[in-house]
Motif scaffolding. Structure first.
Motif, PDB file in Angstrom:
ATOM      1  N   ASN A 138      33.448  79.180  44.681  1.00  0.00           N
ATOM      2  CA  ASN A 138      34.103  77.889  44.553  1.00  0.00           C
ATOM      3  C   ASN A 138      33.052  76.807  44.329  1.00  0.00           C
ATOM      4  O   ASN A 138      32.260  76.501  45.220  1.00  0.00           O
ATOM      5  CB  ASN A 138      34.909  77.616  45.828  1.00  0.00           C
ATOM      6  N   PHE A 139      33.065  76.205  43.135  1.00  0.00           N
ATOM      7  CA  PHE A 139      32.053  75.212  42.783  1.00  0.00           C
ATOM      8  C   PHE A 139      32.127  73.972  43.668  1.00  0.00           C
ATOM      9  O   PHE A 139      31.099  73.389  44.009  1.00  0.00           O
ATOM     10  CB  PHE A 139      32.206  74.812  41.307  1.00  0.00           C
ATOM     11  N   VAL A 140      33.326  73.559  44.038  1.00  0.00           N
ATOM     12  CA  VAL A 140      33.491  72.379  44.889  1.00  0.00           C
ATOM     13  C   VAL A 140      32.789  72.598  46.222  1.00  0.00           C
ATOM     14  O   VAL A 140      32.051  71.737  46.706  1.00  0.00           O
ATOM     15  CB  VAL A 140      34.987  72.066  45.108  1.00  0.00           C
ATOM     16  N   VAL A 141      32.992  73.755  46.817  1.00  0.00           N
ATOM     17  CA  VAL A 141      32.358  74.065  48.095  1.00  0.00           C
ATOM     18  C   VAL A 141      30.844  74.110  47.926  1.00  0.00           C
ATOM     19  O   VAL A 141      30.104  73.545  48.739  1.00  0.00           O
ATOM     20  CB  VAL A 141      32.893  75.400  48.664  1.00  0.00           C
ATOM     21  N   LYS A 142      30.380  74.748  46.873  1.00  0.00           N
ATOM     22  CA  LYS A 142      28.938  74.833  46.626  1.00  0.00           C
ATOM     23  C   LYS A 142      28.333  73.434  46.491  1.00  0.00           C
ATOM     24  O   LYS A 142      27.292  73.133  47.085  1.00  0.00           O
ATOM     25  CB  LYS A 142      28.677  75.655  45.364  1.00  0.00           C
ATOM     26  N   PHE A 143      28.986  72.569  45.717  1.00  0.00           N
ATOM     27  CA  PHE A 143      28.484  71.201  45.565  1.00  0.00           C
ATOM     28  C   PHE A 143      28.375  70.512  46.928  1.00  0.00           C
ATOM     29  O   PHE A 143      27.351  69.915  47.254  1.00  0.00           O
ATOM     30  CB  PHE A 143      29.384  70.383  44.632  1.00  0.00           C
ATOM     31  N   LYS A 144      29.422  70.595  47.729  1.00  0.00           N
ATOM     32  CA  LYS A 144      29.412  69.914  49.018  1.00  0.00           C
ATOM     33  C   LYS A 144      28.350  70.488  49.962  1.00  0.00           C
ATOM     34  O   LYS A 144      27.668  69.725  50.664  1.00  0.00           O
ATOM     35  CB  LYS A 144      30.794  69.988  49.666  1.00  0.00           C
ATOM     36  N   ILE A 145      28.204  71.799  49.970  1.00  0.00           N
ATOM     37  CA  ILE A 145      27.192  72.436  50.825  1.00  0.00           C
ATOM     38  C   ILE A 145      25.799  71.884  50.505  1.00  0.00           C
ATOM     39  O   ILE A 145      25.034  71.518  51.402  1.00  0.00           O
ATOM     40  CB  ILE A 145      27.206  73.973  50.646  1.00  0.00           C
ATOM     41  N   PHE A 146      25.463  71.817  49.212  1.00  0.00           N
ATOM     42  CA  PHE A 146      24.116  71.395  48.836  1.00  0.00           C
ATOM     43  C   PHE A 146      23.948  69.888  48.800  1.00  0.00           C
ATOM     44  O   PHE A 146      22.869  69.375  49.136  1.00  0.00           O
ATOM     45  CB  PHE A 146      23.686  72.060  47.527  1.00  0.00           C
ATOM     46  N   ALA A 147      24.976  69.148  48.433  1.00  0.00           N
ATOM     47  CA  ALA A 147      24.871  67.691  48.472  1.00  0.00           C
ATOM     48  C   ALA A 147      24.726  67.217  49.913  1.00  0.00           C
ATOM     49  O   ALA A 147      23.992  66.266  50.190  1.00  0.00           O
ATOM     50  CB  ALA A 147      26.085  67.050  47.806  1.00  0.00           C
ATOM     51  N   ASP A 148      25.408  67.896  50.848  1.00  0.00           N
ATOM     52  CA  ASP A 148      25.248  67.551  52.264  1.00  0.00           C
ATOM     53  C   ASP A 148      23.829  67.818  52.740  1.00  0.00           C
ATOM     54  O   ASP A 148      23.284  67.064  53.543  1.00  0.00           O
ATOM     55  CB  ASP A 148      26.215  68.375  53.134  1.00  0.00           C
ATOM     56  N   ARG A 149      23.221  68.887  52.270  1.00  0.00           N
ATOM     57  CA  ARG A 149      21.916  69.310  52.769  1.00  0.00           C
ATOM     58  C   ARG A 149      20.729  68.687  52.015  1.00  0.00           C
ATOM     59  O   ARG A 149      19.617  68.692  52.538  1.00  0.00           O
ATOM     60  CB  ARG A 149      21.816  70.837  52.714  1.00  0.00           C
ATOM     61  N   ALA A 150      20.954  68.185  50.817  1.00  0.00           N
ATOM     62  CA  ALA A 150      19.861  67.559  50.058  1.00  0.00           C
ATOM     63  C   ALA A 150      19.549  66.190  50.660  1.00  0.00           C
ATOM     64  O   ALA A 150      20.429  65.504  51.181  1.00  0.00           O
ATOM     65  CB  ALA A 150      20.255  67.408  48.594  1.00  0.00           C
ATOM     66  N   ASP A 151      18.288  65.803  50.560  1.00  0.00           N
ATOM     67  CA  ASP A 151      17.908  64.469  51.019  1.00  0.00           C
ATOM     68  C   ASP A 151      18.344  63.407  50.022  1.00  0.00           C
ATOM     69  O   ASP A 151      18.717  62.304  50.406  1.00  0.00           O
ATOM     70  CB  ASP A 151      16.385  64.392  51.210  1.00  0.00           C
ATOM     71  N   PHE A 152      18.267  63.755  48.722  1.00  0.00           N
ATOM     72  CA  PHE A 152      18.597  62.800  47.669  1.00  0.00           C
ATOM     73  C   PHE A 152      19.392  63.496  46.571  1.00  0.00           C
ATOM     74  O   PHE A 152      19.122  64.645  46.236  1.00  0.00           O
ATOM     75  CB  PHE A 152      17.322  62.194  47.069  1.00  0.00           C
ATOM     76  N   VAL A 153      20.378  62.771  46.020  1.00  0.00           N
ATOM     77  CA  VAL A 153      21.143  63.237  44.878  1.00  0.00           C
ATOM     78  C   VAL A 153      20.762  62.340  43.701  1.00  0.00           C
ATOM     79  O   VAL A 153      20.826  61.107  43.808  1.00  0.00           O
ATOM     80  CB  VAL A 153      22.659  63.175  45.130  1.00  0.00           C
TER      81      VAL A 153
END
Length: 193
Positions: free
Chosen positions: A94-109
């Protein structure tokens, strides 16, 4: 400060929370395997500063994303920049879940926008959420005429640009050289910034 915990149990728990559903035994096995074998996932987890670079994954736009990614990664051995399609490919269906997992964990987008192609509406909608607002910087390609810009950017992107400009988090570029200079100048190089 982002929490980059890549422990498989935590990834499973966070994925379930975003899905609002249980994961299949096969999905759980993929998380366990990735935690042990995915080199990019480990690099992400052990980095001091992580950057998620988003926008269009079609060529030639993706080549500019890679240049931005490389420039951010070159800031130091503990800096890790990535495109979402490069990391954890065998794990998240699920791309939506993947995006949220990594956007939450990244310091900067870091958003690099050239046009409305590439199906990045999800990222655009998510970037306005409070948890991503402060960590996001948007780089928008400028066009010579209003007509050309309207052809390449739809109302959803125009709305994001307006919001980010009002926050002082939007920068305009015309050439790849401009883009790289702006990224270097306006994307923080440490979490303390």
């Amino acid at each position: 400060m982002a929490d980059r915990d890549i422990d498989p149990e935590r990834l499973i728990e966070d994925s379930r929370a975003h899905l609002g559903d249980e994961l299949s035994p096969q999905a759980i096995e993929r998380f366990m395997d990735a935690a042990l074998t995915d080199e990019l996932l480990r690099d992400f987890g052990y980095s001091d500063v992580a950057y998620l670079v988003i926008e269009n994954f079609d060529e030639p736009q993706k080549s500019r994303l890679r240049v931005v990614r490389d420039g951010l990664s070159d800031r130091g051995v503990s800096h890790f920049a990535f495109l979402l399609d490069e990391i954890g490919n065998e794990v998240w269906e699920n791309f939506v879940v993947k995006f949220k997992i990594f956007a939450d964990r990244a310091d900067f987008v870091v958003g690099v926008f050239e046009d409305n192609e590439g199906g990045h509406e999800l990222e655009i909608a998510e970037l306005d959420r409070e948890r991503y607002q402060r960590k996001t910087t948007v780089f928008k390609q400028e066009y010579l005429t209003v007509e050309a810009e309207c052809d390449d950017y739809d109302a959803m992107l125009a709305h994001l640009f307006e919001i980010m400009e009002n926050r002082g988090q939007l920068y305009r570029w015309e050439t790849e050289e401009d883009l790289l200079e702006l990224v270097d100048e306006h994307v923080p190089s440490s979490r303390d910034t």
